[in-house]
Write an enzyme that holds these catalytic residues in place. Sequence first.
Site, short mmCIF file in Angstrom:
data_model
loop_
_atom_site.label_atom_id
_atom_site.label_comp_id
_atom_site.label_asym_id
_atom_site.label_seq_id
_atom_site.Cartn_x
_atom_site.Cartn_y
_atom_site.Cartn_z
N SER A 75 16.69 73.35 53.01
CA SER A 75 17.33 74.15 52.01
C SER A 75 16.40 75.11 51.27
CB SER A 75 18.00 73.23 50.99
OG SER A 75 17.02 72.42 50.35
N SER B 88 13.74 69.64 53.85
CA SER B 88 13.96 70.99 53.29
C SER B 88 12.73 71.82 52.99
CB SER B 88 14.79 70.89 52.02
OG SER B 88 16.14 70.83 52.38
N LYS C 247 11.56 77.48 43.92
CA LYS C 247 12.94 77.17 44.34
C LYS C 247 13.84 77.01 43.11
CE LYS C 247 15.36 73.90 47.42
NZ LYS C 247 15.19 72.73 48.30
#
Length: 480
Positions: A154, A178, A79
């Site tokens: 996310s 997330s 990420k």
Amino acid sequence: MNNIQNLTIEKIKDGLQSGELSLRELVSNYLEEIKRKDPDLNAYREVFEDAFKHAEEIDEKIKRGDSPRALEGVPFAIKDNIMIRGKAAGASSKILEGYTASYDSTAIARLRNEGAIFLGRTNCDEFAMGSSTENSAYGPTRNPRDRERVPGGSSGGSAVAVAAEMAHAALGSDTGGSIRQPAAFCGVVGLKPTYGAVSRSGLIAMASSLDQIGPITKNIEDTKTIFDVIKGKSEKDLTSSEAKNNSHQVKKIGVPKEFFSLKDGGKEGLNESIAKNILKAVELLKEKGFEIKEVSLPTSGYALAAYYIIMPAEVSSNLSRFDGMRYGLREDGKNLLDVYSKTRANGFGPEARRRIILGTYVLSAGYYDAYYARAQKVRYLIRKDFENVFKEVDILLTPTTPTPAFKIGEKTSDPLSMYLEDIFTVPVNLAGVPAISVPFGAAPKEGKDLPIGVQLIAPWFDEERLFSIGRILEIENACK
Ligand code: GLN
């Protein structure tokens, strides 16, 4: 080797050692898939050019007779808010454009030490704020199961990279769901470890008392392997601690009744297919001999409200460091104040600005007691609820999300309905307990089968319980 994208980490290691598998082949396979699918899915912000070179180096090392380390040659997607030394790190925000990470986050250093290969960094909601990956400054990521739908967020890019075979495994971060929510939307496994089980050093902070790094994988075995590598105390993060291995056997499974009544559950309430599948999971575990008990987490109905006060308060403070002086973007201005305001106004997207303003408000002298201090009291009560419930049962089972993946654009103009997506995941972060989302069944929508996630929640540092029950659900799901 057949079907190299469906191997487990253990199988990759065996294949490498026996010479049956070449890393060059494995990595080029993933790079090909990225080339083919990512222009459409937008899971990656950047694919690293040196990934193939690493694969060659490791192949040579193994040929020389070195035995494979725990994650030797495993191709990872990372990420965009987890720092990798020498690579750009941007949290998918314009304000960090041009910034290069000067050190490895602890999780990355530990993966690197065990031989992992980094394929690239993945798209996410800006500074990890969102539930759909639509808040990225670089366009939304699409769900591979239905391109019209969001992958969740996310950590949407990381979940899509794994689900669409563009990486073997991924790291995400979870502040209020997330990792688990995108895992559920994309049909993969996502673990949010106990707060402090994995060091946050080198994770671009969103809300420091809630953030945790964790793995996203295709199966529980790989999640456990990766967790075992990244967990443990780090001197660079004083909130990190050595995970004690309780591995207490699971006998009693609790089903919290509040999670099914969905008092604040939005217009739709709990989706019918999700409710049915959760009951199926409960029945299955009952048949396997587990005792099922209805339990109560009486304060959980206030979790979302408390989260959306505590989280923005921490966001407003953490994001104050992005002022155009230290990192990334700097806009010109007449004087210092003008530089600050122009940089922040142009660098942050609307959701980041909304949360900074909200957070500044709840921390302001006049409102601190009314909002922030009260939310902290509620947080304490939520933690107590979990303490009490774990005196009665060994693990909790809930849905991960109230709905399956929604359409791109469906909730962007209504932040409150977007926030409701987090209703089942947020109490876990407020209490700091570990939880996993495991794919179980599907919800039919418009001719497509959308994945559903079952969430398992364990007491602090008892991740092993999540893996043991998760495996049972995983096997059953595969047999369907
Ligand atoms: N969707 C939640 C939010 O927008 C959680 C985000 C996260 O876990 N990083 O705050």
